[in-house]
Structure formats: C-alpha cells, structure tokens
Design a protein around this motif. Structure first.
Motif, PDB file in Angstrom:
ATOM      1  N   SER A 102      -2.912  38.261 -24.554  1.00  0.00           N
ATOM      2  CA  SER A 102      -2.002  39.232 -23.932  1.00  0.00           C
ATOM      3  C   SER A 102      -2.261  39.339 -22.431  1.00  0.00           C
ATOM      4  O   SER A 102      -1.340  39.569 -21.650  1.00  0.00           O
ATOM      5  CB  SER A 102      -2.165  40.614 -24.569  1.00  0.00           C
ATOM      6  N   ASP A 105       5.023  38.611 -27.052  1.00  0.00           N
ATOM      7  CA  ASP A 105       3.667  38.936 -27.508  1.00  0.00           C
ATOM      8  C   ASP A 105       3.703  39.432 -28.947  1.00  0.00           C
ATOM      9  O   ASP A 105       3.992  40.596 -29.198  1.00  0.00           O
ATOM     10  CB  ASP A 105       3.037  39.984 -26.584  1.00  0.00           C
ATOM     11  N   GLU A 106       3.446  38.556 -29.872  1.00  0.00           N
ATOM     12  CA  GLU A 106       3.459  38.855 -31.312  1.00  0.00           C
ATOM     13  C   GLU A 106       4.722  39.605 -31.739  1.00  0.00           C
ATOM     14  O   GLU A 106       4.645  40.635 -32.402  1.00  0.00           O
ATOM     15  CB  GLU A 106       2.220  39.667 -31.696  1.00  0.00           C
TER      16      GLU A 106
HETATM   17 MG   LIG Z   1      -2.815  40.643 -27.698  1.00  0.00          MG
END
Ligand SMILES: [Mg+2]
Ligand SMILES: Nc1ncnc2c1ncn2[C@@H]1O[C@H](COP(=O)(O)OP(=O)(O)OP(=O)(O)O)[C@@H](O)[C@H]1O
Length: 280
Positions: A47, A159-160
């Motif tokens: 991240s 991000d995910e």
């Molecule tokens: Mg992360």
C-alpha cells in the motif's frame, strides 16, 4: 502512461529516533496499458508503494515517475480504488459517480452522461437512484470502479479492491475488470493477497519480500485472455508463486510467533484458493 519507480526507499519515524525501513530500493516499470499486480506478506509495503505512485506520500529517497516526469503529488492522471470503495453514504449512485466530474467543473448534463456511461460499463445503469446501503458489497465496488473510470485517469491504482467480497462476486468482477481494462487500455497497478486473482488479471506479478519490502521475483503470465483461473499456465504459476512465498511467509510468522514456529508446507500448498490469510 508509463509508471516508473527508481531506487525508491521509504522509511517512517517510529517514535524516539527509531526508523522503520519499509521499502528498500524498489525499482520497476509499468508500461502503458500494462496490468501489474503486487503481492507479498502483510506489512511488506504494498500500500505504501501505491500511495507513492498516487502522490499521497513521498519517497524518502528515489523517484516515482509518470512518463518520465517526477510525481510530486496527486494528479488527475491517477485514481485510487480502495478495498472499501469509499462511496459517500448520503449520496445516490449517480451522485457518487458524478461528484468528481462536477468538481472538475464539468456541466451537469455532460457529467450525467459520462456517469451513465461508466455505470453501464459495470452493469449498474439501473441503480442510479439507489443509496450505497441498498447495494451489495460487489455492487458498491462496481460503483467505486465506475467512479474511478469516469475520471478517465491514465493509471488505475487498486488496493485490494475485491478483498472483502465473496468468491462468486469476485469471479464476476474479475471478468468485468478484464473486459474494462481491454476496452479502455488503462495502465493498472493492482494489489491483492490472492495469488490466483493476481495471476488471472495480470500481465506481470511482482512478488515482494517481507519488510523492508523489495521486489523479490517477477512472474510473467502468458495465458490467453480472457483468463480462465483453471488455465494450466495459471495453475502452474500459482504453485511456483506459492513456493516462493512460503519463505517470506515463514519469516513473517517467525517474527510474530518466535523462532520455533515452523510452517507446515503441505498445509499451505493445499489451501483452497491460495489466499494468504490474515497474517500474510
Ligand atoms: Mg495494504
Ligand atoms: N503513515 C505511516 N506511518 C508509519 N508507519 C507506516 C505508515 N504507513 C505504513 N506504515 C508501516 O509501513 C509498513 C508497510 O505498510 P503497508 O500498509 O504498505 O503494508 P502492506 O504491504 O500494504 O500490508 P497489508 O498487506 O497488510 O495491507 C507497515 O509496517 C506499516 O505499519
């Protein structure tokens, strides 16, 4: 738009004079229109990399470049989609999607037209008047993707984005994202804990080592598109990635549980959908 990270290091101040080294000489490129995923143990700095590319934070040393120009802050050429889509709960779907466009001073009519185009792309044109709480998790993420797409960024940073979704919804969204990516030619940097997801979606998968995060290995996925997660290329690569990851996972678990922790390799390999779980 080409994204480059050149010898990027990042550390955070951790209280009194202590420094936490998070990224160690990160160096990679993403070509225009390429789909690249980052995978690696929890806390390895995925991240952080995404935030540096988004311009939400700056490297301690090294550079992030977009088409050769140093990133100094956020820009309209990049948009981030997070795990929880971050929709405004008090706004309807169409209001959420037009929000960014109206802020860019686009006329109401044009913003509405663009938003409808985006919602059609994610098959939600019939839900314009719904509020986020009236939608399923998968629908909310699709709104978030539409909202990102209508801004017409060159680079989509994810991000995910599907981590909170059930397996079936996730598979549907994989198909949709692949189609959208092929139709729009966006450059995508995607983070996931799910190896199969990374291999299903990406041209290349970068495997990161545990903190301080570095790119340990790069896998190129050759399988034809649209990808079938059961494609033998994907399945073979999955095993190789898993093997590489075991080493990193063991390091993280040792850090958490002490030196006497030994990973049961067979158990990890046999795990169903190669999701690395909460520790990793
Ligand atoms: Mg992360
Ligand atoms: N703003 C910050 N200040 C201090 N430490 C930070 C900050 N942001 C991240 N870190 C630390 O940097 C490390 C990497 O964090 P990051 O969120 O990039 O990991 P990650 O790979 O995305 O992990 P996960 O898979 O769990 O999401 C962690 O140890 C985290 O605590």
């Amino acid at each position: 738009m080409k994204v480059s990270l050149k010898e990027v290091n990042k550390s955070f101040q951790k209280g009194k004079g202590e420094t936490l080294e998070v990224l160690d000489d990160i160096d990679f490129n993403i070509s225009e229109g390429e789909f690249v995923s980052l995978i690696g143990p929890s806390g390895c700095g995925k991240s952080t990399i995404l935030k540096l590319v988004a311009g939400l934070d700056a490297p301690t040393s090294g550079e992030v470049l977009m088409n050769g120009r140093t990133v100094t802050g956020p820009g309209t050429d990049r948009v981030v989609v997070f795990q929880e889509g971050g929709l405004f709960p008090w706004m309807t779907v169409i209001e959420n999607v037009t929000y960014g466009l109206l802020r860019k001073k686009m006329s109401k009519e044009e913003a509405h037209e663009k938003a409808m185009e985006g919602l059609r792309m994610v098959h939600l044109a019939n839900f314009t008047g719904s509020y986020p709480h009236e939608l399923s998790g998968g629908m909310k993420q699709r709104v978030a993707i539409a909202r990102a797409l209508v801004m017409d960024p060159d680079v989509l940073l994810m991000d995910e984005p599907f981590a909170a979704l059930d397996e079936q919804t996730r598979l549907v969204l994989h198909k949709e994202l692949q189609r959208i990516w092929q139709d729009t030619g966006k450059t995508i940097l995607f983070i996931t804990h799910n190896i199969r997801e990374a291999l299903t979606l990406s041209d290349r998968v970068l495997l990161m080592s545990t903190r301080p995060g570095a790119v340990k290995r790069e896998f190129t996925v050759q399988a034809a598109r649209p990808r079938d997660p059961a494609d033998s290329n994907v399945v073979d690569l999955e095993r190789r990635v898993m093997e590489e990851l075991e080493e990193e996972m063991e390091k993280v678990l040792k850090e958490e549980f002490g030196d006497d922790y030994h990973l049961e390799k067979s158990r990890v390999r046999d795990s169903d959908h190669s999701d690395m779980g909460s520790h990793i």
